[in-house]
Motif scaffolding. Sequence first.
Motif, mmCIF file in Angstrom:
data_model
loop_
_atom_site.group_PDB
_atom_site.id
_atom_site.type_symbol
_atom_site.label_atom_id
_atom_site.label_comp_id
_atom_site.label_asym_id
_atom_site.label_seq_id
_atom_site.Cartn_x
_atom_site.Cartn_y
_atom_site.Cartn_z
ATOM 1 N N ASN A 57 0.879 8.089 -11.587
ATOM 2 C CA ASN A 57 0.961 6.333 -12.284
ATOM 3 C C ASN A 57 1.458 5.524 -11.234
ATOM 4 O OD1 ASN A 57 1.214 6.938 -14.832
ATOM 5 N ND2 ASN A 57 2.653 8.276 -14.283
ATOM 6 N N TYR A 58 1.911 6.171 -10.193
ATOM 7 C CA TYR A 58 2.696 5.235 -8.782
ATOM 8 C C TYR A 58 1.769 4.518 -7.990
ATOM 9 C CZ TYR A 58 7.508 6.232 -9.570
ATOM 10 O OH TYR A 58 8.753 6.067 -10.306
ATOM 11 N N ASP A 59 0.335 5.563 -7.712
ATOM 12 C CA ASP A 59 -1.033 5.684 -7.197
ATOM 13 C C ASP A 59 -1.167 4.461 -7.686
ATOM 14 O OD1 ASP A 59 -2.965 5.861 -5.058
ATOM 15 O OD2 ASP A 59 -3.969 6.681 -6.701
ATOM 16 N N GLU A 60 -1.887 4.061 -9.170
ATOM 17 C CA GLU A 60 -2.246 3.449 -9.662
ATOM 18 C C GLU A 60 -1.602 2.278 -9.716
ATOM 19 O OE1 GLU A 60 -5.034 1.127 -12.335
ATOM 20 O OE2 GLU A 60 -4.780 3.693 -11.286
ATOM 21 N N VAL A 61 -0.235 2.078 -9.619
ATOM 22 C CA VAL A 61 0.571 1.162 -9.360
ATOM 23 C C VAL A 61 0.396 0.123 -8.313
ATOM 24 C CG1 VAL A 61 2.909 0.026 -9.719
ATOM 25 C CG2 VAL A 61 2.289 0.920 -11.679
ATOM 26 N N THR A 66 -7.825 -2.605 -10.253
ATOM 27 C CA THR A 66 -6.792 -3.650 -10.924
ATOM 28 C C THR A 66 -5.017 -4.383 -10.858
ATOM 29 O OG1 THR A 66 -6.508 -2.451 -12.967
ATOM 30 C CG2 THR A 66 -8.843 -3.073 -12.562
ATOM 31 N N SER A 67 -5.004 -3.618 -10.223
ATOM 32 C CA SER A 67 -3.265 -3.927 -10.314
ATOM 33 C C SER A 67 -2.774 -5.152 -9.226
ATOM 34 C CB SER A 67 -2.295 -2.139 -10.135
ATOM 35 O OG SER A 67 -1.305 -3.000 -9.242
ATOM 36 N N THR A 68 -2.676 -5.968 -9.715
ATOM 37 C CA THR A 68 -1.891 -6.700 -8.548
ATOM 38 C C THR A 68 -0.160 -6.371 -8.497
ATOM 39 O OG1 THR A 68 -1.102 -8.332 -10.386
ATOM 40 C CG2 THR A 68 -3.290 -8.216 -9.541
ATOM 41 N N PHE A 69 0.353 -5.291 -8.183
ATOM 42 C CA PHE A 69 1.807 -5.036 -8.737
ATOM 43 C C PHE A 69 2.512 -5.571 -6.893
ATOM 44 C CE2 PHE A 69 5.705 -2.828 -7.918
ATOM 45 C CZ PHE A 69 6.063 -3.329 -8.651
ATOM 46 N N ALA A 70 1.479 -5.466 -6.114
ATOM 47 C CA ALA A 70 1.876 -5.006 -4.505
ATOM 48 C C ALA A 70 1.955 -6.899 -4.359
ATOM 49 C CB ALA A 70 0.904 -4.792 -3.765
ATOM 50 N N ARG A 71 1.041 -7.348 -4.718
ATOM 51 C CA ARG A 71 1.215 -8.875 -4.769
ATOM 52 C C ARG A 71 2.224 -9.571 -5.417
ATOM 53 N NH1 ARG A 71 -3.527 -12.343 -7.492
ATOM 54 N NH2 ARG A 71 -4.315 -10.895 -5.691
ATOM 55 N N ASN A 72 2.455 -9.169 -6.694
ATOM 56 C CA ASN A 72 4.243 -9.414 -7.424
ATOM 57 C C ASN A 72 5.259 -9.158 -6.486
ATOM 58 O OD1 ASN A 72 2.333 -8.651 -10.538
ATOM 59 N ND2 ASN A 72 2.183 -9.781 -9.090
ATOM 60 N N PHE A 73 5.418 -8.312 -6.127
ATOM 61 C CA PHE A 73 6.001 -7.689 -5.391
ATOM 62 C C PHE A 73 6.551 -8.456 -4.137
ATOM 63 C CE2 PHE A 73 9.333 -5.346 -2.705
ATOM 64 C CZ PHE A 73 9.802 -3.960 -4.020
ATOM 65 N N GLU A 239 -3.857 -5.578 -24.579
ATOM 66 C CA GLU A 239 -4.299 -6.029 -25.412
ATOM 67 C C GLU A 239 -4.959 -4.661 -26.895
ATOM 68 O OE1 GLU A 239 -7.501 -8.789 -28.772
ATOM 69 O OE2 GLU A 239 -7.827 -8.263 -26.596
ATOM 70 N N ASN A 240 -5.311 -3.892 -25.966
ATOM 71 C CA ASN A 240 -5.714 -2.485 -26.420
ATOM 72 C C ASN A 240 -5.540 -1.214 -26.230
ATOM 73 O OD1 ASN A 240 -8.279 -3.948 -28.437
ATOM 74 N ND2 ASN A 240 -9.234 -3.747 -26.472
ATOM 75 N N GLU A 241 -4.186 -1.226 -25.489
ATOM 76 C CA GLU A 241 -3.383 -0.192 -24.723
ATOM 77 C C GLU A 241 -2.323 -1.039 -24.095
ATOM 78 O OE1 GLU A 241 -3.845 3.109 -22.263
ATOM 79 O OE2 GLU A 241 -5.118 1.845 -21.445
ATOM 80 N N ILE A 242 -0.918 -0.316 -24.396
ATOM 81 C CA ILE A 242 -0.197 -0.660 -23.611
ATOM 82 C C ILE A 242 0.417 1.079 -22.299
ATOM 83 C CG2 ILE A 242 2.589 -0.685 -23.882
ATOM 84 C CD1 ILE A 242 2.041 -1.598 -26.588
ATOM 85 N N LYS A 243 0.172 0.659 -21.655
ATOM 86 C CA LYS A 243 0.225 1.619 -20.320
ATOM 87 C C LYS A 243 1.849 1.855 -20.071
ATOM 88 C CE LYS A 243 -4.029 0.794 -18.430
ATOM 89 N NZ LYS A 243 -4.541 0.140 -17.110
ATOM 90 N N TYR A 244 2.229 2.513 -21.195
ATOM 91 C CA TYR A 244 4.029 3.174 -20.444
ATOM 92 C C TYR A 244 3.696 3.821 -19.052
ATOM 93 C CZ TYR A 244 3.694 2.313 -25.278
ATOM 94 O OH TYR A 244 3.788 1.275 -27.069
ATOM 95 N N ALA A 249 6.197 3.305 -14.022
ATOM 96 C CA ALA A 249 6.288 2.723 -12.990
ATOM 97 C C ALA A 249 6.692 2.339 -11.851
ATOM 98 C CB ALA A 249 4.950 3.863 -11.882
ATOM 99 N N ALA A 250 6.527 0.955 -12.272
ATOM 100 C CA ALA A 250 6.413 -0.790 -11.769
ATOM 101 C C ALA A 250 7.805 -0.392 -12.060
ATOM 102 C CB ALA A 250 5.716 -0.940 -12.862
ATOM 103 N N SER A 251 8.116 -0.102 -12.527
ATOM 104 C CA SER A 251 9.990 -0.941 -13.201
ATOM 105 C C SER A 251 10.997 0.290 -12.517
ATOM 106 C CB SER A 251 10.581 -0.459 -15.269
ATOM 107 O OG SER A 251 9.803 -0.671 -15.535
#
Length: 279
Positions: A57-61, A66-73, A239-244, A249-251
């Motif tokens: 999960n952390y690797d994916e985040v 497709t993850s933009t978390f690093a830029r968001n951070f 839309e089709n899935e919530i990646k809980y 991990a992002a939280s």
Amino acid sequence: MSTRTKQNLSVDRALLGFLFLAAMLTIGPFLWIALASFKTQIALLMGTVKFTPVGMNYDEVLFGNTSTFARNFLNSILVASVSTMAAMTIGFLAGYSLLRLRWPGWVVNLFLLWAVVFNLVPPVTLAGAWYELFRGIGLSNDMVALILAHTTLHLPMALWLLSSFLREIPRELEEAAFIDGASFVKTLWRVVIPIMMPGLVSTGILVFIFSWNEFPVALALTNNTSATVPVGIAKFAQENEIKYTQMAAASVLSAIPALLALMFGQRYIVKGLTAGAVK
């Protein structure tokens, strides 16, 4: 053991029990999220208690295609830091003006009352108006717009808190500095700010955390490039899935700056108290 001692012991045990319950209610949800971040999606949805921790999960985040978390951070670091410095600077100078210059008492009270009332306004009610305003002046989906909005949102809180700390500083200290030949700027830097350091640090931490966690205004004023961490976390609800699990991990990662700020602030508050106690 006397009856009074037994009563005191019972009260102490009840107080400890209450504090333990309060701590669990506070820490429990975060621990649940932290554990969820190491589960697979299936294990989480099935409510599995015993599980093998995974780090995907952390690797994916952090490193997913497709993850933009690093830029968001990085966006959140920039927005929260700049808006905090702006709100603190303006709030400090405004508070000093209200309490040290010769304003009528009703002006001071009315201004501080406005600060309280504005701080009670839900940010979501301002998001639409700000969106139209910034789009009209060419700042649509720009981090500058979000910095200005966050500064405006958190300036009343900074003004109110810093004003309360300024009230505790005797005017005689500043007057003595002026008599000794210190300039206005030197008096603020050498006398007022060291004494106020605990208040400045605690207020700065609060403003930073509020800016870091702010969601509705950031959602309205940013796009994929300028989005902050709360907006980035919300994008895991697709839309089709919530990646809980990835959301969890992002939280957890998003809580790191606040924890570091509190650790830094705890040490710096003691340093500020020591510096303010010595002339």
